[in-house]
Design a protein around this motif. Structure first.
Motif, short mmCIF file in Angstrom:
data_model
loop_
_atom_site.label_atom_id
_atom_site.label_comp_id
_atom_site.label_asym_id
_atom_site.label_seq_id
_atom_site.Cartn_x
_atom_site.Cartn_y
_atom_site.Cartn_z
N SER A 34 1.74 -3.79 5.17
CA SER A 34 1.74 -5.00 5.98
C SER A 34 2.07 -6.18 5.08
O SER A 34 1.62 -6.24 3.94
CB SER A 34 0.37 -5.21 6.63
N GLU A 35 2.82 -7.11 5.60
CA GLU A 35 3.16 -8.29 4.82
C GLU A 35 1.99 -9.25 4.67
O GLU A 35 1.95 -10.09 3.79
CB GLU A 35 4.34 -9.02 5.47
N LYS A 36 0.97 -9.12 5.56
CA LYS A 36 -0.15 -10.06 5.57
C LYS A 36 -1.40 -9.51 4.88
O LYS A 36 -2.43 -10.17 4.84
CB LYS A 36 -0.50 -10.42 7.01
N SER A 37 -1.33 -8.29 4.36
CA SER A 37 -2.54 -7.61 3.89
C SER A 37 -3.27 -8.37 2.80
O SER A 37 -4.49 -8.53 2.84
CB SER A 37 -2.17 -6.21 3.40
N LYS A 38 -2.56 -8.84 1.80
CA LYS A 38 -3.22 -9.48 0.66
C LYS A 38 -3.98 -10.73 1.08
O LYS A 38 -5.03 -11.06 0.51
CB LYS A 38 -2.21 -9.81 -0.44
N GLU A 39 -3.47 -11.44 2.06
CA GLU A 39 -4.16 -12.63 2.55
C GLU A 39 -5.35 -12.26 3.43
O GLU A 39 -6.35 -12.97 3.48
CB GLU A 39 -3.20 -13.51 3.35
N ALA A 40 -5.26 -11.11 4.11
CA ALA A 40 -6.30 -10.70 5.06
C ALA A 40 -7.51 -10.07 4.38
O ALA A 40 -8.61 -10.11 4.93
CB ALA A 40 -5.72 -9.73 6.08
N ASN A 282 0.27 -2.21 -0.27
CA ASN A 282 -0.82 -3.17 -0.06
C ASN A 282 -2.00 -2.95 -0.99
O ASN A 282 -2.89 -3.80 -1.08
CB ASN A 282 -1.29 -3.13 1.38
N ASP A 302 -1.52 -3.52 12.69
CA ASP A 302 -2.69 -4.26 12.18
C ASP A 302 -3.50 -3.46 11.17
O ASP A 302 -4.52 -3.94 10.66
CB ASP A 302 -3.58 -4.64 13.37
N ASN A 305 -4.23 -5.23 7.90
CA ASN A 305 -4.47 -6.67 8.00
C ASN A 305 -5.97 -6.96 8.01
O ASN A 305 -6.53 -7.41 9.00
CB ASN A 305 -3.81 -7.24 9.25
N GLY A 306 -6.62 -6.67 6.91
CA GLY A 306 -8.04 -6.95 6.78
C GLY A 306 -8.91 -5.71 6.95
O GLY A 306 -8.44 -4.65 7.35
#
Length: 395
Positions: A34-40, A282, A302, A305-306
């Motif tokens: 996921s492109e958002k994993s590190k932020e999540a 990720n 998802d 994503n967190g």
């Protein structure tokens, strides 16, 4: 001519399973991302033990050697020594020679390939010693990274011809021929070498510089089918030497790992990383409550994503996964610490040998439930286990 022709034909047909399987595994794991994993994910380190730089095993199935040698380098740090980057390919080269002998003695009815186990590194260290990476890189024909497919194919074809016993009685020369194939690709091991202004042999370097006692280390697994606190032969293909491991209960896999980390010891980890909930890109691995193939497209998108809720892994789940090939001996890595996500759930900090291209520059976070479910073996220092566990295992 017929024997030579058969070797050539066999070589053209044989694929180095371990090398290419490793490449395919890495490539397939790029999909789980996921492109958002590190932020999540918000990780806060609890323990982060010192270790050496991340390496890459290239196109070779030598994760077991990279992770075990990384483990030994951290052991040097723990002992107050200046760590030396040890030659992973020196360990692998010697294991390949021993594996070839074993293959012929077993008439070809045993695993060959690049794969191995942590005890292979310890056994080779005990028998052959150690050398620095700078002395023996294994890059003998112009490549910048390991690329073992051709070498493995030639070696396997040669041994297949030996096992056919065309002379009716084996000669002593086949071992020389087999070692020559390996050395033509990896380079000849130096009998002596200079390091920091002093001359060593591999044996004296292991004794005087590395200073590790191979007998201080044990391997541990957990399977219902064997009596707990006894030893058994771990039946995975890469255990070509049929070494034994200690059997503990499932929760004790993480208890042993936690105790080691809290006392300054790192842990070598072997297990399965083919799960769709293992994302190398990720740098996160966990156990999903729902099968990924049963998820909706939105749920799959998802997945990383967190933090996600995990099931409690049971001994029955673990044994079933091992028995039905859902848990296989895919990969070896190095556990160097403990961290928590924003919900307070604990994960192990794991150093890999696939370079630094993922979100965490070569490291990943593996949940405790994943470790309980997917571990095939741990290697630890005897003194890293609790007094109670040492008594149970009689070590």
């Amino acid at each position: 001519m017929n024997t030579i022709k058969s070797i050539v034909i066999a070589t053209s047909l044989i694929v180095s399973a371990s090398s290419f399987a490793q490449d395919n595994l890495v490539n397939s794991l790029k999909i789980n991302a996921s492109e958002k994993s590190k932020e999540a994910f918000k990780f806060t380190d609890v323990i982060n033990l010192e270790n050496t730089s991340v390496k890459t095993q290239g196109s070779s199935g030598t994760c077991w050697s990279y992770s075990a040698n990384s483990f030994l380098e951290s052991e040097m740090i723990r002992m107050g020594k200046k760590p030396v980057e040890l030659s992973q390919i020196f360990s692998a080269r010697n294991a390949y020679v021993e594996k070839g002998r074993n293959y012929v003695r077993m008439h070809g009815a045993v695993t060959l390939g690049d794969g191995g186990a942590f005890h292979d590194v310890m056994n080779m260290y005990r028998k052959y010693g150690a050398v620095p990476q700078s002395v023996y890189t294994g890059l003998n024909y112009g490549t910048e990274k390991n690329k073992f497919g051709e070498m493995a194919a030639l070696g396997e074809a040669l041994l297949a011809a030996v096992v056919k016993n065309p002379n009716g009685e084996l000669t002593p020369n086949w071992e020389k021929a087999y070692a020559a194939v390996i050395d033509s690709y990896l380079g000849t091991v130096p009998k002596t070498f200079d390091y920091n202004g002093k001359k060593y042999t591999p044996e004296t370097f292991a004794k005087e510089v590395v200073g590790i006692n191979a007998d201080d280390y044990i391997e541990i697994s957990s399977l219902q089918e064997y009596p707990y606190y006894s030893k058994f032969v771990l039946m995975v293909p890469d255990n070509w030497s049929f070494d034994q491991v200690y059997n503990v209960q499932i929760n004790e896999l993480t208890d042993i790992t936690d105790n080691a980390l809290k006392n300054g010891y790192t842990v070598a980890w072997a297990g399965d990383v083919s799960e769709k909930t293992f994302s190398w890109k990720n740098g996160v691995a966990f156990v999903s409550e729902k099968k990924v193939e049963d998820m909706t497209a939105e749920e799959k998108a998802d997945l990383f994503n967190g933090p996600k809720k995990e099931p409690v892994v049971t001994e029955e789940m673990r044994q079933k996964g091992f028995d039905n090939y859902n848990t296989t001996d895919d990969h070896g890595m190095h556990i160097v610490g403990l961290t928590k996500d924003q919900t307070g759930k604990e994960y192990y900090i794991v150093k890999n040998s696939w370079g630094t291209t993922n979100d965490y520059k070569g490291y990943l976070y593996m949940s405790k439930e994943f470790v309980k479910y997917k571990t095939t073996a741990l290697m630890v220092h005897k003194k890293s286990i609790s007094a109670d566990m040492a008594k149970k295992l009689k070590v």
